[in-house]
Each structure stands twice: as structure tokens, then as C-alpha cells.
Design an enzyme around this catalytic site. Structure first.
Site, PDB file in Angstrom:
ATOM      1  N   LYS A 181       6.422  -1.591  -8.738  1.00 36.93           N
ATOM      2  CA  LYS A 181       5.302  -1.537  -7.777  1.00 36.93           C
ATOM      3  C   LYS A 181       4.409  -0.324  -8.061  1.00 36.93           C
ATOM      4  O   LYS A 181       3.195  -0.448  -8.154  1.00 36.93           O
ATOM      5  CB  LYS A 181       5.816  -1.423  -6.322  1.00 36.93           C
ATOM      6  CG  LYS A 181       6.631  -2.603  -5.854  1.00 36.93           C
ATOM      7  CD  LYS A 181       6.974  -2.483  -4.371  1.00 36.93           C
ATOM      8  CE  LYS A 181       7.929  -1.352  -4.035  1.00 36.93           C
ATOM      9  NZ  LYS A 181       9.308  -1.534  -4.541  1.00 36.93           N
ATOM     10  N   ARG A 202       7.939  -2.929   4.795  1.00 38.10           N
ATOM     11  CA  ARG A 202       9.283  -3.200   4.289  1.00 38.10           C
ATOM     12  C   ARG A 202      10.153  -3.882   5.340  1.00 38.10           C
ATOM     13  O   ARG A 202      11.313  -4.186   5.063  1.00 38.10           O
ATOM     14  CB  ARG A 202       9.933  -1.885   3.907  1.00 38.10           C
ATOM     15  CG  ARG A 202       9.854  -1.565   2.401  1.00 38.10           C
ATOM     16  CD  ARG A 202      10.636  -0.343   2.197  1.00 38.10           C
ATOM     17  NE  ARG A 202      11.152   0.074   0.988  1.00 38.10           N
ATOM     18  CZ  ARG A 202      10.578   0.875   0.104  1.00 38.10           C
ATOM     19  NH1 ARG A 202       9.311   1.187   0.201  1.00 38.10           N
ATOM     20  NH2 ARG A 202      11.241   1.345  -0.905  1.00 38.10           N
ATOM     21  N   ARG A 238      14.746   6.115 -14.810  1.00 39.38           N
ATOM     22  CA  ARG A 238      13.394   6.416 -14.335  1.00 39.38           C
ATOM     23  C   ARG A 238      13.231   7.920 -14.058  1.00 39.38           C
ATOM     24  O   ARG A 238      14.127   8.559 -13.529  1.00 39.38           O
ATOM     25  CB  ARG A 238      13.149   5.631 -13.048  1.00 39.38           C
ATOM     26  CG  ARG A 238      11.839   5.948 -12.368  1.00 39.38           C
ATOM     27  CD  ARG A 238      11.504   4.890 -11.375  1.00 39.38           C
ATOM     28  NE  ARG A 238      12.141   5.072 -10.092  1.00 39.38           N
ATOM     29  CZ  ARG A 238      11.844   4.333  -9.018  1.00 39.38           C
ATOM     30  NH1 ARG A 238      10.948   3.364  -9.102  1.00 39.38           N
ATOM     31  NH2 ARG A 238      12.446   4.545  -7.880  1.00 39.38           N
ATOM     32  N   ARG A 271      14.647  11.194  -9.369  1.00 38.55           N
ATOM     33  CA  ARG A 271      14.725  11.140  -7.909  1.00 38.55           C
ATOM     34  C   ARG A 271      16.177  11.180  -7.448  1.00 38.55           C
ATOM     35  O   ARG A 271      17.030  10.563  -8.061  1.00 38.55           O
ATOM     36  CB  ARG A 271      14.058   9.858  -7.406  1.00 38.55           C
ATOM     37  CG  ARG A 271      12.561   9.969  -7.344  1.00 38.55           C
ATOM     38  CD  ARG A 271      11.901   8.658  -7.058  1.00 38.55           C
ATOM     39  NE  ARG A 271      12.512   7.900  -5.967  1.00 38.55           N
ATOM     40  CZ  ARG A 271      12.013   6.765  -5.482  1.00 38.55           C
ATOM     41  NH1 ARG A 271      10.894   6.281  -5.999  1.00 38.55           N
ATOM     42  NH2 ARG A 271      12.601   6.143  -4.497  1.00 38.55           N
ATOM     43  N   ARG A 313      19.788   0.799  -1.554  1.00 29.36           N
ATOM     44  CA  ARG A 313      18.366   0.445  -1.454  1.00 29.36           C
ATOM     45  C   ARG A 313      18.161  -1.050  -1.751  1.00 29.36           C
ATOM     46  O   ARG A 313      17.328  -1.700  -1.123  1.00 29.36           O
ATOM     47  CB  ARG A 313      17.542   1.319  -2.396  1.00 29.36           C
ATOM     48  CG  ARG A 313      17.490   2.775  -1.887  1.00 29.36           C
ATOM     49  CD  ARG A 313      17.091   3.746  -2.971  1.00 29.36           C
ATOM     50  NE  ARG A 313      15.804   3.447  -3.525  1.00 29.36           N
ATOM     51  CZ  ARG A 313      15.453   3.721  -4.786  1.00 29.36           C
ATOM     52  NH1 ARG A 313      16.310   4.266  -5.616  1.00 29.36           N
ATOM     53  NH2 ARG A 313      14.255   3.425  -5.199  1.00 29.36           N
TER      54      ARG A 313
END
Ligand code: AMP
Length: 213
Positions: A15, A90, A124, A157, A168
Site C-alpha cells: 500500500k 481498517r 522491509r 519497524r 497484524r
């Protein structure tokens, strides 16, 4: 061209990556609720302190807090002609609240298998200064540890660890996935399938742009 947009999809669907590429083409801001929370957490604001326990545990921040933050952000001048909401709504409650704030023209639904998500998120990295996203395996920065865009420091992160990634994903399936039906019923959804962790970004961006015509 449609410019009032939601980018929907599980964590790691891309996203943020695609929104950061599409937003300048449309001349609209990318509004990432996750980035807004991380910014507030880094600055230790009241909002950041409220969000921290949820974000670090991979849980959704309570709707009221998120909706207030998005309402404020959408009232800023740069959002008059459009925006990409990246990571919001969400939950159904958030989607209903958004209906009273804005008129969404298109929802880009990024469809990605779990295996790709886990592979992507575990490698990531993100810039501490400008929030640009890179990937050690598929989209490495030119210089190790340094952001290509602003020279800022790259970090992993805290919620991109296997245990929190699973939480998540669970939150996505239970609370966010029902939004696909919600927007499908309105005829505003465009599904963009992406089965590969290393699919070229340009190709996906082109498909998103075509869906906005
Ligand atoms: P993201 O960067 O989109 O993966 O978001 C990181 C974290 O911020 C999420 O795991 C949630 O804890 C929180 N968050 C971001 N957007 C929302 C939202 N719309 N509703 C609730 N929590 C959110």
C-alpha cells in the site's frame, strides 16, 4: 481521473510503496495512518503515547482515535482535490465514519498471498525521516542503511517481527477484510492481484493508474 482514494490490503501488500508512487502522479497527498502514528510516537506526543501500546503489539488503535486524526488531516488544504488513504479505514466503524467525512471514488484492493506478505515484511526497512520504504531483498537502497530519497537513516519497524506480523495479519483478516464486501457493494473496488514478492513496482503502478481512469 479518480483522486479520492483508499488503498486497501493486508500489511505488506505494498500500500505504502504504491501510494507513494501514485500520489505525485495525481498531485494528491498520501495519507498513511501508520506513518502518522509512527511520527507521533517518535515525537512522543500525546497521540503517540496513546497509540504506542497498540502499534507495538500489532493491534488496531481504537477507532475514535484514528477517525479524529484522519478527520483533522483531511481538513488540511492539500487534501481538497483528492488524497490516497493508505491504511485507513481498517474497520467497518472507521469506514462508516469516513462516509460522513468524505466521498470515496475508488478503492484499490491489493490482493497478495500470505507467503508473499511474510517474506516481504521480514526484509522491509523504512526511512526514519521521510518514511520511504525499501526492501533488503527486492528493493534495496543504493547505499546500505541510507535512504535514496533524503539520505535519512533506514531502520526495521518494531512491528515487522514474525510474532507481531502474525498478529497484524490476524487483525487484518478479522477486522479489515470485511471492508472488501462493503466497498464491492458500492461498485467502487478495483482488485489488483500481485502474487510475487519481487513483482516490478512500475507494472503494478501502471495497473493502478489504469483502474483510476
Ligand atoms: P501500517 O503502517 O499501516 O502497517 O500501520 C501500523 C500500525 O498502526 C497498525 O498495526 C496499527 O497498530 C496502527 N494503525 C494504522 N492505521 C490504523 C487504522 N486505520 N486503525 C487502527 N490502527 C491503525
Amino acid at each position: 481521473m479518480k483522486t479520492k482514494l483508499i488503498f486497501l490490503g493486508p500489511p505488506g501488500a505494498g500500500k505504502g510503496t504504491y501510494a507513494s508512487r501514485v500520489a505525485p502522479k495525481l498531485g494528491v497527498p498520501q495519507i498513511s495512518t501508520g506513518d502518522l502514528f509512527r511520527e507521533n510516537m517518535a515525537k512522543d506526543t500525546e497521540l503517540g503515547r496513546k497509540a504506542k501500546e497498540y502499534v507495538n503489539a500489532g493491534k488496531l488503535v481504537p477507532d475514535e482515535i484514528v477517525v479524529d486524526m484522519v478527520r483533522d488531516r483531511l481538513s488540511e488544504d492539500d487534501a481538497t482535490n483528492g488524497y490516497i488513504l493508505d491504511g485507513f479505514p481498517r474497520t467497518l466503524t472507521q469506514a462508516e465514519a469516513l462516509d460522513s467525512i468524505a466521498e470515496i471514488e475508488a478503492v484499490i484492493n491489493l490482493v497478495v498471498p500470505d507467503s508473499v506478505i511474510i517474506e516481504r515484511l521480514s526484509s522491509r526497512i523504512q526511512c526514519k525521516s521521510c518514511a520511504a520504504v525499501f526492501n533488503l531483498k527486492t528493493m534495496p537502497p543504493q547505499e546500505e542503511g541510507k535512504c535514496d530519497k533524503c539520505g535519512g537513516e533506514l531502520y526495521q519497524r518494531e512491528d515487522d517481527t514474525p510474532a507481531v506480523i502474525q498478529k497484524r495479519l490476524d487483525a487484518y483478516k478479522a477486522q479489515t477484510a470485511p471492508l472488501i464486501e462493503y466497498y464491492k457493494a458500492r461498485g467502487v473496488i478495483a482488485n489488483i492481484h500481485n502474487d510475487k514478492a519481487d513483482a516490478p513496482v512500475d507494472g503494478i503502478v501502471a495497473r493502478i493508474m489504469a483502474a483510476l481512469e
